[in-house]
Design a protein around this motif. Structure first.
Motif, mmCIF file in Angstrom:
data_model
loop_
_atom_site.group_PDB
_atom_site.id
_atom_site.type_symbol
_atom_site.label_atom_id
_atom_site.label_comp_id
_atom_site.label_asym_id
_atom_site.label_seq_id
_atom_site.Cartn_x
_atom_site.Cartn_y
_atom_site.Cartn_z
ATOM 1 N N UNK A 239 19.590 32.425 2.060
ATOM 2 C CA UNK A 239 21.027 32.302 2.134
ATOM 3 C C UNK A 239 21.751 32.504 0.809
ATOM 4 N N UNK A 240 21.014 32.812 -0.241
ATOM 5 C CA UNK A 240 21.615 33.072 -1.540
ATOM 6 C C UNK A 240 20.648 33.899 -2.377
ATOM 7 N N UNK A 241 21.149 34.456 -3.457
ATOM 8 C CA UNK A 241 20.317 35.235 -4.369
ATOM 9 C C UNK A 241 19.923 34.354 -5.540
ATOM 10 N N UNK A 242 18.648 34.030 -5.633
ATOM 11 C CA UNK A 242 18.165 33.091 -6.631
ATOM 12 C C UNK A 242 18.475 33.533 -8.051
ATOM 13 N N UNK A 243 18.419 34.813 -8.313
ATOM 14 C CA UNK A 243 18.616 35.316 -9.664
ATOM 15 C C UNK A 243 20.009 35.045 -10.221
ATOM 16 N N UNK A 244 20.955 34.709 -9.373
ATOM 17 C CA UNK A 244 22.329 34.468 -9.810
ATOM 18 C C UNK A 244 22.602 33.023 -10.212
ATOM 19 N N UNK A 245 21.613 32.125 -10.073
ATOM 20 C CA UNK A 245 21.844 30.705 -10.278
ATOM 21 C C UNK A 245 20.767 30.065 -11.135
#
Length: 125
Positions: A26-32
């Motif tokens: 549900x999200x892109x890990x690399x952005x957080x």
């Protein structure tokens, strides 16, 4: 929808090792930024390890520094916590977290909306 799923917990003898994994959806890990925390029943949740959003800085609680290593694999949207030289005091439920922030020597965990369900780690002889 955001979801974090942990795996790899279990029982290990003192001095042993475990690797925890956490797959995000549900999200892109690399952005957080990512982090790991733990909690013993009746005690306050404790920050364990963190990795900033671009993956070039790590942060560790004094109690685990030199023994634990946090990392991630962006291609698999998965974060890891390698735990070595485990001691009885490491026994807890470990949760992966999406987000967090480091400032002036303190790491701030995200709200519980961004925590995984948790996986039990038991260190016992």
């Amino acid at each position: 929808q955001l979801q974090l799923t942990e795996a790899g917990g279990g029982m290990v003898q003192p001095g042993g090792s475990l690797t925890l994994s956490c797959r995000g959806s549900g999200y892109t890990l690399s952005n957080y930024a990512i982090s790991w925390s733990r909690q013993v029943p009746g005690k306050q949740r404790e920050f364990v390890a963190g990795l900033n959003w671009n993956g070039d800085s790590t942060y560790y609680a004094d109690s685990v520094k030199g023994r634990f290593t946090v990392s991630k694999d962006n291609t698999k949207n998965t974060m890891f916590l390698q735990m070595n030289s485990l001691i009885r005091e490491d026994t807890a439920v470990y949760s992966c977290n999406m987000g967090g922030a480091y400032s002036s020597g303190t790491y701030y965990l995200p709200s519980s909306d961004f925590w995984g369900r948790g996986t039990q780690v038991t260190v016992s002889s």
